[in-house]
Design an enzyme around this catalytic site. Sequence first.
Site, mmCIF file in Angstrom:
data_model
loop_
_atom_site.group_PDB
_atom_site.id
_atom_site.type_symbol
_atom_site.label_atom_id
_atom_site.label_comp_id
_atom_site.label_asym_id
_atom_site.label_seq_id
_atom_site.Cartn_x
_atom_site.Cartn_y
_atom_site.Cartn_z
ATOM 1 N N ASP A 184 0.817 -1.271 -0.121
ATOM 2 C CA ASP A 184 -0.029 -0.116 0.224
ATOM 3 C C ASP A 184 0.943 1.369 -0.052
ATOM 4 O O ASP A 184 1.913 1.285 0.617
ATOM 5 C CB ASP A 184 -0.688 0.170 1.232
ATOM 6 C CG ASP A 184 -1.820 -1.158 1.408
ATOM 7 O OD1 ASP A 184 -1.464 -2.248 0.743
ATOM 8 O OD2 ASP A 184 -2.653 -1.014 2.212
ATOM 9 N N ASP A 217 -0.603 -2.691 -4.460
ATOM 10 C CA ASP A 217 -1.854 -2.560 -3.562
ATOM 11 C C ASP A 217 -2.437 -1.516 -3.656
ATOM 12 O O ASP A 217 -2.148 -0.448 -4.263
ATOM 13 C CB ASP A 217 -1.288 -3.182 -2.263
ATOM 14 C CG ASP A 217 -2.482 -3.986 -1.513
ATOM 15 O OD1 ASP A 217 -3.702 -3.761 -1.328
ATOM 16 O OD2 ASP A 217 -2.170 -5.113 -1.399
ATOM 17 N N ASP A 218 -3.104 -1.231 -2.579
ATOM 18 C CA ASP A 218 -4.030 0.102 -2.599
ATOM 19 C C ASP A 218 -3.072 1.412 -2.807
ATOM 20 O O ASP A 218 -1.986 1.600 -1.966
ATOM 21 C CB ASP A 218 -4.648 0.454 -1.134
ATOM 22 C CG ASP A 218 -5.858 -0.550 -1.029
ATOM 23 O OD1 ASP A 218 -6.512 -0.799 -2.135
ATOM 24 O OD2 ASP A 218 -6.313 -1.196 0.132
ATOM 25 N N HIS A 278 -4.196 -1.320 -6.728
ATOM 26 C CA HIS A 278 -5.634 -1.720 -6.393
ATOM 27 C C HIS A 278 -6.522 -0.638 -6.252
ATOM 28 O O HIS A 278 -7.776 -0.800 -5.936
ATOM 29 C CB HIS A 278 -5.585 -2.452 -5.131
ATOM 30 C CG HIS A 278 -5.037 -4.032 -5.191
ATOM 31 N ND1 HIS A 278 -4.787 -4.655 -4.068
ATOM 32 C CD2 HIS A 278 -4.332 -4.460 -6.043
ATOM 33 C CE1 HIS A 278 -4.344 -5.873 -4.366
ATOM 34 N NE2 HIS A 278 -3.908 -5.794 -5.930
ATOM 35 N N ARG A 291 -12.680 2.617 -5.143
ATOM 36 C CA ARG A 291 -13.055 1.568 -4.307
ATOM 37 C C ARG A 291 -13.605 2.255 -2.736
ATOM 38 O O ARG A 291 -12.804 2.660 -2.072
ATOM 39 C CB ARG A 291 -12.087 0.577 -4.085
ATOM 40 C CG ARG A 291 -12.401 -0.628 -3.758
ATOM 41 C CD ARG A 291 -11.007 -1.596 -3.475
ATOM 42 N NE ARG A 291 -11.369 -2.723 -3.422
ATOM 43 C CZ ARG A 291 -10.634 -3.846 -3.162
ATOM 44 N NH1 ARG A 291 -9.198 -3.694 -2.926
ATOM 45 N NH2 ARG A 291 -10.764 -4.991 -3.137
ATOM 46 N N LYS A 339 -14.769 -0.042 0.728
ATOM 47 C CA LYS A 339 -15.139 -1.703 1.064
ATOM 48 C C LYS A 339 -15.414 -1.691 2.565
ATOM 49 O O LYS A 339 -14.448 -0.977 3.307
ATOM 50 C CB LYS A 339 -13.808 -2.450 0.666
ATOM 51 C CG LYS A 339 -12.287 -1.855 0.832
ATOM 52 C CD LYS A 339 -11.272 -2.775 0.320
ATOM 53 C CE LYS A 339 -10.017 -2.136 0.466
ATOM 54 N NZ LYS A 339 -8.847 -2.917 0.025
#
Length: 349
Positions: A172, A192-193, A214, A245, A247
Amino acid sequence: MAVALLGALPSAFGAATSACTATSYAGIANVKSCTSILLKGPFTVPANNVIDLTGLKSGTTIQITGTITFAKGTLDKTNDLLTIGGSSITVDGTGGILDGSGPSYWDGLGANGGVNKPKFIRLKIASGTFKNLKVVNSPIHTFSVSASSSLTISGVTIDNRGSKQSLGHNTDAFDVSSNGITVTGATVFNQDDCLAVNNANVVNFTNNNCDGGHGISIGSVKTGSTVKSVTVSDCNISNSDNGVRIKMYNDATGANIDTITYKNIALSNIAKYGIVIQQDYTNSGATGTPGTKSPISNVILTNIHGTVQSSGTNVYILCGDCSKFTFSQIAITGGKAASCKGISPKPTG
Ligand SMILES: *[C@@H]1O[C@H](CO)[C@@H](O)[C@H](O)[C@H]1NC(C)=O
Ligand SMILES: *[C@@H]1O[C@H](CO)[C@@H](O)[C@H](O)[C@H]1NC(C)=O
Protein backbone atom coordinates in the site's frame (compact mmCIF):
# COMPACT_ATOMS: atom_id res chain seq x y z
CA MET A 1 38.75 41.74 18.81
CA ALA A 2 35.91 42.24 16.35
CA VAL A 3 38.04 40.77 13.54
CA ALA A 4 38.93 37.72 15.58
CA LEU A 5 35.27 37.17 16.42
CA LEU A 6 34.23 37.34 12.76
CA GLY A 7 37.00 34.96 11.89
CA ALA A 8 35.66 32.48 14.40
CA LEU A 9 32.10 32.53 13.05
CA PRO A 10 32.39 30.23 10.03
CA SER A 11 33.99 27.41 12.00
CA ALA A 12 31.40 27.81 14.76
CA PHE A 13 28.61 27.40 12.17
CA GLY A 14 30.49 24.53 10.58
CA ALA A 15 30.65 22.72 13.89
CA ALA A 16 26.93 23.28 14.55
CA THR A 17 26.02 21.87 11.15
CA SER A 18 28.13 18.75 11.36
CA ALA A 19 26.92 18.09 14.90
CA CYS A 20 23.41 17.64 13.45
CA THR A 21 24.34 15.67 10.36
CA ALA A 22 24.24 11.89 10.44
CA THR A 23 26.27 10.19 7.75
CA SER A 24 25.76 6.68 9.15
CA TYR A 25 23.12 4.70 11.00
CA ALA A 26 25.15 4.90 14.22
CA GLY A 27 25.27 8.70 13.92
CA ILE A 28 21.49 9.15 14.10
CA ALA A 29 21.29 8.79 17.89
CA ASN A 30 23.57 11.82 18.22
CA VAL A 31 21.36 14.15 16.16
CA LYS A 32 17.91 13.30 17.52
CA SER A 33 17.84 16.22 19.92
CA CYS A 34 18.74 18.81 17.25
CA THR A 35 16.09 21.02 15.70
CA SER A 36 17.70 20.88 12.26
CA ILE A 37 18.71 17.38 11.28
CA LEU A 38 20.37 16.21 8.09
CA LEU A 39 20.42 12.51 7.26
CA LYS A 40 23.11 12.39 4.63
CA GLY A 41 23.22 9.23 2.52
CA PRO A 42 24.45 7.04 1.15
CA PHE A 43 24.40 4.73 4.15
CA THR A 44 22.79 1.45 5.13
CA VAL A 45 20.67 0.68 8.16
CA PRO A 46 21.85 -2.78 9.26
CA ALA A 47 19.41 -5.69 9.15
CA ASN A 48 16.93 -5.79 12.06
CA ASN A 49 17.56 -2.17 13.04
CA VAL A 50 15.11 0.68 12.59
CA ILE A 51 15.40 4.45 12.59
CA ASP A 52 13.46 5.93 15.50
CA LEU A 53 12.95 9.66 15.11
CA THR A 54 10.15 10.01 17.62
CA GLY A 55 10.10 12.47 20.48
CA LEU A 56 11.59 15.19 18.28
CA LYS A 57 11.67 18.73 19.58
CA SER A 58 8.76 20.88 18.43
CA GLY A 59 9.66 22.74 15.24
CA THR A 60 12.31 20.26 14.09
CA THR A 61 13.27 20.13 10.42
CA ILE A 62 14.68 16.94 8.91
CA GLN A 63 16.40 16.85 5.56
CA ILE A 64 17.36 13.68 3.75
CA THR A 65 19.88 13.56 0.93
CA GLY A 66 21.37 10.65 -0.96
CA THR A 67 20.08 7.11 -0.55
CA ILE A 68 19.42 5.39 2.77
CA THR A 69 19.04 1.64 2.33
CA PHE A 70 17.41 -0.61 4.94
CA ALA A 71 19.10 -4.00 4.71
CA LYS A 72 16.80 -7.01 4.57
CA GLY A 73 16.13 -8.52 7.98
CA THR A 74 13.55 -10.61 9.82
CA LEU A 75 11.38 -7.98 11.54
CA ASP A 76 7.65 -8.61 11.14
CA LYS A 77 4.66 -6.40 10.31
CA THR A 78 4.44 -5.02 13.86
CA ASN A 79 7.66 -3.09 13.14
CA ASP A 80 8.24 0.06 11.10
CA LEU A 81 11.66 0.65 9.53
CA LEU A 82 11.41 4.41 10.07
CA THR A 83 9.19 6.25 12.55
CA ILE A 84 8.99 10.03 12.76
CA GLY A 85 7.07 11.66 15.58
CA GLY A 86 6.61 15.07 17.14
CA SER A 87 4.72 18.29 16.61
CA SER A 88 5.41 21.04 14.07
CA ILE A 89 7.79 18.82 12.14
CA THR A 90 9.01 19.45 8.59
CA VAL A 91 10.56 16.59 6.68
CA ASP A 92 12.05 17.72 3.39
CA GLY A 93 13.50 14.89 1.35
CA THR A 94 15.23 17.36 -0.98
CA GLY A 95 15.27 14.53 -3.49
CA GLY A 96 16.68 11.89 -1.14
CA ILE A 97 15.75 8.21 -1.48
CA LEU A 98 14.71 5.62 1.09
CA ASP A 99 15.10 2.01 -0.11
CA GLY A 100 13.40 -0.76 1.91
CA SER A 101 14.90 -3.74 0.02
CA GLY A 102 11.35 -4.92 -0.77
CA PRO A 103 12.10 -7.41 -3.55
CA SER A 104 14.28 -9.47 -1.21
CA TYR A 105 11.20 -10.01 1.01
CA TRP A 106 8.45 -10.28 -1.61
CA ASP A 107 6.90 -13.72 -1.91
CA GLY A 108 3.42 -12.78 -3.05
CA LEU A 109 1.97 -13.23 0.46
CA GLY A 110 2.48 -9.74 1.85
CA ALA A 111 1.45 -9.34 5.49
CA ASN A 112 -0.62 -12.54 5.36
CA GLY A 113 2.18 -15.08 5.49
CA GLY A 114 5.53 -16.22 4.13
CA VAL A 115 8.64 -14.50 5.42
CA ASN A 116 8.37 -11.73 8.04
CA LYS A 117 8.04 -8.29 6.51
CA PRO A 118 8.19 -4.95 8.33
CA LYS A 119 6.18 -1.89 7.36
CA PHE A 120 8.27 0.99 6.04
CA ILE A 121 7.50 4.53 7.25
CA ARG A 122 5.23 5.51 10.14
CA LEU A 123 4.33 9.15 10.66
CA LYS A 124 3.10 10.31 14.06
CA ILE A 125 3.24 14.01 13.34
CA ALA A 126 0.89 16.61 14.74
CA SER A 127 0.96 19.64 12.49
CA GLY A 128 3.67 19.25 9.91
CA THR A 129 4.78 18.59 6.37
CA PHE A 130 6.53 15.73 4.70
CA LYS A 131 7.71 16.46 1.18
CA ASN A 132 9.99 15.74 -1.77
CA LEU A 133 11.10 12.27 -0.93
CA LYS A 134 11.38 9.18 -3.07
CA VAL A 135 10.56 5.86 -1.40
CA VAL A 136 11.31 2.62 -3.18
CA ASN A 137 10.94 -1.10 -2.51
CA SER A 138 8.67 -1.23 0.54
CA PRO A 139 8.54 -4.71 2.11
CA ILE A 140 4.80 -4.13 2.78
CA HIS A 141 2.95 -0.86 3.61
CA THR A 142 4.85 2.26 2.56
CA PHE A 143 3.38 5.12 4.63
CA SER A 144 1.32 4.40 7.74
CA VAL A 145 -0.13 7.63 9.08
CA SER A 146 -1.31 7.18 12.65
CA ALA A 147 -1.44 9.39 15.72
CA SER A 148 -1.06 12.35 13.35
CA SER A 149 -3.12 15.46 12.65
CA SER A 150 -2.87 18.49 10.33
CA LEU A 151 -0.21 16.76 8.27
CA THR A 152 0.43 17.43 4.58
CA ILE A 153 2.40 14.93 2.53
CA SER A 154 3.39 16.44 -0.79
CA GLY A 155 5.56 15.67 -3.78
CA VAL A 156 6.37 12.12 -2.72
CA THR A 157 7.27 9.43 -5.25
CA ILE A 158 6.72 5.79 -4.34
CA ASP A 159 8.06 3.03 -6.55
CA ASN A 160 7.23 -0.49 -5.41
CA ARG A 161 7.53 -2.15 -8.80
CA GLY A 162 10.90 -3.64 -7.89
CA SER A 163 12.49 -6.49 -9.78
CA LYS A 164 9.80 -8.98 -8.72
CA GLN A 165 6.73 -7.76 -10.56
CA SER A 166 3.45 -9.03 -9.08
CA LEU A 167 4.93 -10.41 -5.84
CA GLY A 168 4.83 -7.17 -3.83
CA HIS A 169 1.50 -7.88 -2.11
CA ASN A 170 0.29 -5.31 0.50
CA THR A 171 2.67 -2.63 -0.73
CA ASP A 172 0.00 0.00 0.00
CA ALA A 173 1.18 3.54 -0.65
CA PHE A 174 -0.70 5.49 2.05
CA ASP A 175 -2.58 3.90 4.94
CA VAL A 176 -4.34 6.64 6.84
CA SER A 177 -5.81 6.26 10.32
CA SER A 178 -5.59 9.89 11.46
CA ASN A 179 -7.57 13.09 11.17
CA GLY A 180 -6.72 16.09 8.99
CA ILE A 181 -4.34 14.47 6.51
CA THR A 182 -3.66 15.82 3.01
CA VAL A 183 -1.73 13.91 0.37
CA THR A 184 -0.97 15.88 -2.77
CA GLY A 185 1.34 15.62 -5.77
CA ALA A 186 2.25 11.97 -5.21
CA THR A 187 3.42 9.65 -7.97
CA VAL A 188 2.80 6.05 -7.00
CA PHE A 189 3.78 2.79 -8.67
CA ASN A 190 2.79 -0.07 -6.37
CA GLN A 191 1.00 -3.38 -6.09
CA ASP A 192 -1.80 -2.71 -3.61
CA ASP A 193 -4.01 0.18 -2.48
CA CYS A 194 -2.73 3.62 -3.50
CA LEU A 195 -4.72 5.08 -0.61
CA ALA A 196 -6.44 3.12 2.13
CA VAL A 197 -8.39 5.19 4.66
CA ASN A 198 -9.17 2.89 7.54
CA ASN A 199 -10.30 5.04 10.46
CA ALA A 200 -10.10 8.80 9.90
CA ASN A 201 -11.86 12.14 9.62
CA VAL A 202 -11.09 14.81 7.02
CA VAL A 203 -8.68 13.35 4.52
CA ASN A 204 -7.82 15.16 1.30
CA PHE A 205 -6.15 13.15 -1.47
CA THR A 206 -5.65 15.42 -4.44
CA ASN A 207 -3.54 15.64 -7.60
CA ASN A 208 -2.02 12.19 -7.31
CA ASN A 209 -1.06 9.55 -9.89
CA CYS A 210 -1.59 5.90 -9.01
CA ASP A 211 -0.26 3.11 -11.23
CA GLY A 212 -0.13 -0.67 -10.93
CA GLY A 213 -2.06 -1.13 -7.67
CA HIS A 214 -5.54 -1.79 -6.35
CA GLY A 215 -7.07 1.69 -6.61
CA ILE A 216 -7.90 4.58 -4.31
CA SER A 217 -9.75 3.04 -1.39
CA ILE A 218 -11.87 3.90 1.57
CA GLY A 219 -11.36 0.91 3.86
CA SER A 220 -11.30 -1.80 4.42
CA VAL A 221 -13.40 -0.51 7.31
CA LYS A 222 -13.80 -2.87 10.27
CA THR A 223 -16.00 -3.12 13.34
CA GLY A 224 -15.97 0.07 15.38
CA SER A 225 -14.12 2.21 12.80
CA THR A 226 -15.37 5.42 11.22
CA VAL A 227 -14.29 7.10 8.02
CA LYS A 228 -15.84 10.52 7.50
CA SER A 229 -15.25 13.51 5.20
CA VAL A 230 -12.80 12.20 2.65
CA THR A 231 -12.23 14.08 -0.60
CA VAL A 232 -10.36 12.45 -3.46
CA SER A 233 -9.92 14.79 -6.40
CA ASP A 234 -7.97 15.26 -9.62
CA CYS A 235 -6.26 11.88 -9.62
CA ASN A 236 -5.26 9.38 -12.32
CA ILE A 237 -5.52 5.64 -11.72
CA SER A 238 -3.93 3.41 -14.35
CA ASN A 239 -3.06 -0.26 -14.84
CA SER A 240 -4.76 -1.11 -11.55
CA ASP A 241 -7.21 -3.74 -10.29
CA ASN A 242 -9.76 -1.09 -9.30
CA GLY A 243 -10.33 2.63 -9.70
CA VAL A 244 -12.61 4.09 -7.06
CA ARG A 245 -13.17 1.66 -4.21
CA ILE A 246 -15.14 1.72 -0.94
CA LYS A 247 -15.01 -1.48 1.10
CA MET A 248 -16.72 -2.39 4.36
CA TYR A 249 -16.09 -5.74 6.05
CA ASN A 250 -19.16 -7.96 5.73
CA ASP A 251 -19.22 -8.64 9.50
CA ALA A 252 -18.55 -5.04 10.62
CA THR A 253 -20.73 -3.70 13.42
CA GLY A 254 -20.80 -0.14 14.75
CA ALA A 255 -18.70 1.06 11.82
CA ASN A 256 -19.60 3.91 9.52
CA ILE A 257 -18.49 5.43 6.20
CA ASP A 258 -19.97 8.88 5.63
CA THR A 259 -19.45 11.91 3.38
CA ILE A 260 -17.07 10.62 0.76
CA THR A 261 -16.40 12.61 -2.42
CA TYR A 262 -14.49 11.48 -5.48
CA LYS A 263 -14.25 14.01 -8.28
CA ASN A 264 -12.29 14.39 -11.51
CA ILE A 265 -10.82 10.90 -11.56
CA ALA A 266 -9.33 9.47 -14.79
CA LEU A 267 -9.12 5.69 -15.08
CA SER A 268 -7.19 3.67 -17.62
CA ASN A 269 -6.69 -0.05 -18.10
CA ILE A 270 -8.54 -1.10 -14.93
CA ALA A 271 -8.69 -4.90 -14.57
CA LYS A 272 -11.60 -5.56 -12.19
CA TYR A 273 -13.86 -2.63 -11.33
CA GLY A 274 -13.93 1.02 -12.43
CA ILE A 275 -16.02 1.88 -9.39
CA VAL A 276 -16.65 -0.66 -6.64
CA ILE A 277 -18.62 -0.05 -3.45
CA GLN A 278 -19.07 -3.21 -1.41
CA GLN A 279 -20.26 -4.21 2.04
CA ASP A 280 -19.30 -7.86 1.67
CA TYR A 281 -15.51 -7.48 1.95
CA THR A 282 -13.26 -9.94 3.76
CA ASN A 283 -9.51 -10.21 3.60
CA SER A 284 -9.83 -13.47 1.73
CA GLY A 285 -12.30 -12.15 -0.82
CA ALA A 286 -15.84 -10.84 -1.12
CA THR A 287 -18.61 -13.08 0.24
CA GLY A 288 -21.44 -11.97 -2.06
CA THR A 289 -23.62 -11.30 1.00
CA PRO A 290 -23.37 -7.69 2.17
CA GLY A 291 -23.47 -6.83 5.87
CA THR A 292 -26.28 -4.60 7.18
CA LYS A 293 -24.88 -3.37 10.48
CA SER A 294 -22.51 -0.61 9.31
CA PRO A 295 -23.89 2.01 6.92
CA ILE A 296 -22.29 3.80 3.98
CA SER A 297 -23.89 7.18 3.33
CA ASN A 298 -23.47 10.47 1.45
CA VAL A 299 -21.21 9.25 -1.34
CA ILE A 300 -20.72 11.83 -4.09
CA LEU A 301 -19.02 10.72 -7.31
CA THR A 302 -18.51 13.39 -9.96
CA ASN A 303 -16.67 13.19 -13.27
CA ILE A 304 -15.23 9.69 -13.04
CA HIS A 305 -14.19 8.61 -16.51
CA GLY A 306 -12.00 6.17 -18.39
CA THR A 307 -11.55 2.56 -19.36
CA VAL A 308 -11.90 -0.90 -17.85
CA GLN A 309 -10.67 -4.14 -19.45
CA SER A 310 -13.38 -6.24 -21.17
CA SER A 311 -13.17 -8.92 -18.46
CA GLY A 312 -13.81 -6.27 -15.77
CA THR A 313 -16.97 -4.44 -14.70
CA ASN A 314 -17.49 -0.72 -15.16
CA VAL A 315 -19.44 -0.09 -11.95
CA TYR A 316 -20.25 -2.59 -9.18
CA ILE A 317 -22.25 -1.79 -6.08
CA LEU A 318 -23.32 -4.37 -3.50
CA CYS A 319 -24.89 -2.84 -0.42
CA GLY A 320 -26.70 -4.02 2.69
CA ASP A 321 -27.19 -0.54 4.17
CA CYS A 322 -26.35 2.36 1.85
CA SER A 323 -28.05 5.70 1.40
CA LYS A 324 -27.70 9.08 -0.30
CA PHE A 325 -25.42 8.24 -3.22
CA THR A 326 -25.16 11.08 -5.74
CA PHE A 327 -23.43 10.28 -9.02
CA SER A 328 -22.86 12.62 -11.95
CA GLN A 329 -20.72 12.59 -15.09
CA ILE A 330 -19.81 8.91 -14.75
CA ALA A 331 -18.35 7.74 -18.08
CA ILE A 332 -16.61 4.41 -17.68
CA THR A 333 -16.40 2.10 -20.67
CA GLY A 334 -14.85 -1.14 -21.86
CA GLY A 335 -16.00 -3.51 -19.12
CA LYS A 336 -19.26 -5.31 -18.33
CA ALA A 337 -22.37 -3.23 -17.67
CA ALA A 338 -22.99 -1.75 -14.26
CA SER A 339 -24.32 -3.97 -11.49
CA CYS A 340 -26.02 -2.15 -8.67
CA LYS A 341 -27.69 -4.01 -5.81
CA GLY A 342 -28.98 -3.11 -2.40
CA ILE A 343 -29.41 0.65 -2.74
CA SER A 344 -32.65 2.43 -3.39
CA PRO A 345 -33.10 4.63 -5.27
CA LYS A 346 -30.31 3.41 -7.59
CA PRO A 347 -27.79 6.15 -8.26
CA THR A 348 -27.96 7.53 -11.79
CA GLY A 349 -25.49 9.59 -13.76
C1 LIG B 1 -7.07 19.63 -0.61
O1 LIG B 1 -5.71 19.98 -0.71
C2 LIG B 1 -5.45 20.84 -1.81
C3 LIG B 1 -3.93 20.98 -1.91
O2 LIG B 1 -3.38 21.34 -0.69
C4 LIG B 1 -6.19 22.14 -1.62
O3 LIG B 1 -5.99 22.96 -2.73
C5 LIG B 1 -7.69 21.84 -1.49
O4 LIG B 1 -8.38 23.01 -1.20
C6 LIG B 1 -7.94 20.84 -0.39
N1 LIG B 1 -9.34 20.45 -0.41
C7 LIG B 1 -10.03 20.21 0.67
C8 LIG B 1 -11.45 19.72 0.47
O5 LIG B 1 -9.55 20.34 1.80
C1 LIG C 1 -3.42 12.89 -15.12
O1 LIG C 1 -3.20 12.61 -16.49
C2 LIG C 1 -3.39 13.75 -17.33
C3 LIG C 1 -3.31 13.27 -18.76
O2 LIG C 1 -2.15 12.53 -18.98
C4 LIG C 1 -2.37 14.81 -16.98
O3 LIG C 1 -2.58 15.96 -17.78
C5 LIG C 1 -2.52 15.17 -15.52
O4 LIG C 1 -1.50 16.09 -15.15
C6 LIG C 1 -2.42 13.94 -14.65
N1 LIG C 1 -2.70 14.28 -13.26
C7 LIG C 1 -1.81 14.25 -12.31
C8 LIG C 1 -2.30 14.49 -10.95
O5 LIG C 1 -0.62 14.03 -12.52
